[in-house]
Design a protein around this motif. Structure first.
Motif, PDB file in Angstrom:
ATOM      1  N   GLY A  64      46.388  39.873  29.979  1.00 35.99           N
ATOM      2  CA  GLY A  64      46.082  41.247  29.623  1.00 35.99           C
ATOM      3  C   GLY A  64      45.620  41.400  28.189  1.00 35.99           C
ATOM      4  N   ALA A  65      46.128  40.555  27.283  1.00 37.84           N
ATOM      5  CA  ALA A  65      45.754  40.643  25.873  1.00 37.84           C
ATOM      6  C   ALA A  65      44.265  40.377  25.684  1.00 37.84           C
ATOM      7  CB  ALA A  65      46.573  39.668  25.039  1.00 37.84           C
ATOM      8  N   GLY A  66      43.763  39.305  26.273  1.00 31.76           N
ATOM      9  CA  GLY A  66      42.347  38.977  26.154  1.00 31.76           C
ATOM     10  C   GLY A  66      41.462  40.007  26.827  1.00 31.76           C
ATOM     11  N   ALA A  67      41.950  40.584  27.940  1.00 30.62           N
ATOM     12  CA  ALA A  67      41.160  41.604  28.633  1.00 30.62           C
ATOM     13  C   ALA A  67      41.003  42.846  27.761  1.00 30.62           C
ATOM     14  CB  ALA A  67      41.826  41.960  29.958  1.00 30.62           C
ATOM     15  N   VAL A  68      42.066  43.230  27.050  1.00 35.49           N
ATOM     16  CA  VAL A  68      41.988  44.386  26.154  1.00 35.49           C
ATOM     17  C   VAL A  68      41.036  44.096  24.996  1.00 35.49           C
ATOM     18  CG1 VAL A  68      43.300  45.748  24.474  1.00 35.49           C
ATOM     19  CG2 VAL A  68      44.239  45.319  26.757  1.00 35.49           C
ATOM     20  N   LEU A  69      41.125  42.884  24.440  1.00 34.35           N
ATOM     21  CA  LEU A  69      40.308  42.546  23.273  1.00 34.35           C
ATOM     22  C   LEU A  69      38.835  42.399  23.620  1.00 34.35           C
ATOM     23  CD1 LEU A  69      42.596  39.881  21.560  1.00 34.35           C
ATOM     24  CD2 LEU A  69      41.953  42.101  20.602  1.00 34.35           C
ATOM     25  N   PHE A  70      38.532  41.639  24.671  1.00 34.65           N
ATOM     26  CA  PHE A  70      37.141  41.234  24.933  1.00 34.65           C
ATOM     27  C   PHE A  70      36.609  41.647  26.297  1.00 34.65           C
ATOM     28  CE2 PHE A  70      38.910  38.015  22.003  1.00 34.65           C
ATOM     29  CZ  PHE A  70      38.063  38.211  20.929  1.00 34.65           C
ATOM     30  N   GLY A  71      37.452  42.191  27.162  1.00 31.95           N
ATOM     31  CA  GLY A  71      37.019  42.534  28.503  1.00 31.95           C
ATOM     32  C   GLY A  71      37.349  41.430  29.492  1.00 31.95           C
ATOM     33  N   PRO A  72      37.450  41.754  30.754  1.00 27.71           N
ATOM     34  CA  PRO A  72      37.855  40.778  31.776  1.00 27.71           C
ATOM     35  C   PRO A  72      36.901  39.602  31.983  1.00 27.71           C
ATOM     36  CG  PRO A  72      37.385  42.924  32.745  1.00 27.71           C
ATOM     37  CD  PRO A  72      37.350  43.117  31.277  1.00 27.71           C
ATOM     38  N   PRO A  73      35.569  39.740  31.823  1.00 28.18           N
ATOM     39  CA  PRO A  73      34.720  38.558  32.022  1.00 28.18           C
ATOM     40  C   PRO A  73      35.110  37.385  31.125  1.00 28.18           C
ATOM     41  CG  PRO A  73      33.368  40.525  32.027  1.00 28.18           C
ATOM     42  CD  PRO A  73      34.748  40.953  31.598  1.00 28.18           C
ATOM     43  N   VAL A  74      35.435  37.659  29.868  1.00 30.08           N
ATOM     44  CA  VAL A  74      35.830  36.590  28.947  1.00 30.08           C
ATOM     45  C   VAL A  74      37.070  35.878  29.452  1.00 30.08           C
ATOM     46  CG1 VAL A  74      36.809  36.159  26.652  1.00 30.08           C
ATOM     47  CG2 VAL A  74      34.741  37.533  26.889  1.00 30.08           C
ATOM     48  N   MET A  75      38.026  36.640  30.004  1.00 26.56           N
ATOM     49  CA  MET A  75      39.262  36.023  30.484  1.00 26.56           C
ATOM     50  C   MET A  75      39.049  35.189  31.737  1.00 26.56           C
ATOM     51  SD  MET A  75      41.370  36.434  28.222  1.00 26.56           S
ATOM     52  CE  MET A  75      42.591  35.492  29.110  1.00 26.56           C
ATOM     53  N   ALA A  76      38.001  35.469  32.500  1.00 16.60           N
ATOM     54  CA  ALA A  76      37.710  34.620  33.655  1.00 16.60           C
ATOM     55  C   ALA A  76      37.434  33.200  33.211  1.00 16.60           C
ATOM     56  CB  ALA A  76      36.520  35.185  34.433  1.00 16.60           C
ATOM     57  N   PHE A  77      36.719  33.057  32.097  1.00 18.69           N
ATOM     58  CA  PHE A  77      36.420  31.716  31.590  1.00 18.69           C
ATOM     59  C   PHE A  77      37.618  31.115  30.859  1.00 18.69           C
ATOM     60  CE2 PHE A  77      34.903  28.969  28.112  1.00 18.69           C
ATOM     61  CZ  PHE A  77      34.342  27.951  28.865  1.00 18.69           C
ATOM     62  N   LEU A  78      38.219  31.880  29.940  1.00 15.40           N
ATOM     63  CA  LEU A  78      39.361  31.359  29.190  1.00 15.40           C
ATOM     64  C   LEU A  78      40.519  31.003  30.129  1.00 15.40           C
ATOM     65  CD1 LEU A  78      39.524  33.675  26.032  1.00 15.40           C
ATOM     66  CD2 LEU A  78      38.475  31.412  26.267  1.00 15.40           C
ATOM     67  N   GLY A  79      40.759  31.857  31.126  1.00 14.86           N
ATOM     68  CA  GLY A  79      41.822  31.577  32.088  1.00 14.86           C
ATOM     69  C   GLY A  79      41.556  30.329  32.902  1.00 14.86           C
ATOM     70  N   THR A  80      40.301  30.080  33.221  1.00 17.67           N
ATOM     71  CA  THR A  80      39.953  28.859  33.958  1.00 17.67           C
ATOM     72  C   THR A  80      40.243  27.625  33.123  1.00 17.67           C
ATOM     73  OG1 THR A  80      38.240  30.013  35.218  1.00 17.67           O
ATOM     74  CG2 THR A  80      38.079  27.613  35.095  1.00 17.67           C
TER      75      THR A  80
END
Length: 227
Positions: A74-90
């Protein structure tokens, strides 16, 4: 939430890979775009990835005899939006599968979809909704962290129900059982993660207030103490 290696049928593994791949590719492009737009954001990108890695690597016993963990997406989604977290989470899930035996390579697509795609999008959705009604920033951060966490485990429950439908009640009966094990026992962890998120963003406002203002997390004239 980390579905173990070999736990899903091959056809379902392939299907989850196919569903997750476009999100991950789009997310990789979003990360590159963000890093080029503002080199200063690289530190926050790294912090978002590290936060997700550390929190999701923690295994805690749950009240049902299973184990659970925070997600941190949730932290990364708030900062940069969910698309960024799709890559970072992978990236996080891949390293955890290879180095910590959390999850697996065959189930990577399913784990990515639940933790790095569904969770961040749900968390971001509640963040934007609360921003629209001008709720306090701390409440938006807390809610985004909680919702991203719970959504991840709800999606995992449905994934397992698809793979292992109940002999008598089918998919929905299995889904109710998995939700009872994972989603319900996850509530205290989700709340704790929300509180940790408030502390994390309080720290960010002290060390990188201009960057948070640029990302739209706080207004440009917001005092640190007003987060």
């Amino acid at each position: 939430m980390h579905i173990a290696e070999g736990f899903l049928p091959p056809i379902q593994c392939a299907a989850w890979f196919a569903v997750a791949t476009p999100f991950v590719v789009h997310g990789a492009r979003a990360v590159i775009r963000e890093a080029r737009r503002s080199p200063e954001s690289k530190l926050l990108l790294a912090a978002a990835g590290a936060f997700t890695f550390v929190l999701s690597a923690i295994k805690l016993p749950s009240v049902t005899g299973s184990s659970s963990h925070p997600t941190g997406t949730g932290a990364g989604a708030v900062l940069f939006g969910p698309p960024v977290m799709a890559f970072l989470g992978t990236v996080v899930l891949l390293f955890q599968a290879l180095l910590l035996a959390h999850g697996g390579l065959t189930t990577l697509g399913a784990n990515v979809f639940s933790m790095a795609i569904a969770g961040p999008w749900a968390g971001y959705g509640i963040w934007r909704l609360l921003r629209t009604v001008k709720a306090p920033t701390w409440l938006g951060v807390f809610s985004a962290m909680v919702v991203a966490n719970l959504t991840t485990y709800c999606v995992t429950s449905f994934q397992l129900a698809f793979a292992y439908p109940d002999a008598a009640t089918g998919f929905w009966g299995a889904a109710a059982k998995f939700l009872g094990i994972f989603a319900v026992s996850q509530v205290p962890l989700a709340i704790a993660e929300g509180i940790l998120g408030i502390l994390l963003f309080g720290f960010f406002t002290r060390v990188a207030p201009a960057e948070l203002a640029r990302l739209g997390v706080v207004p440009a004239d917001r005092e640190v103490a007003g987060v």
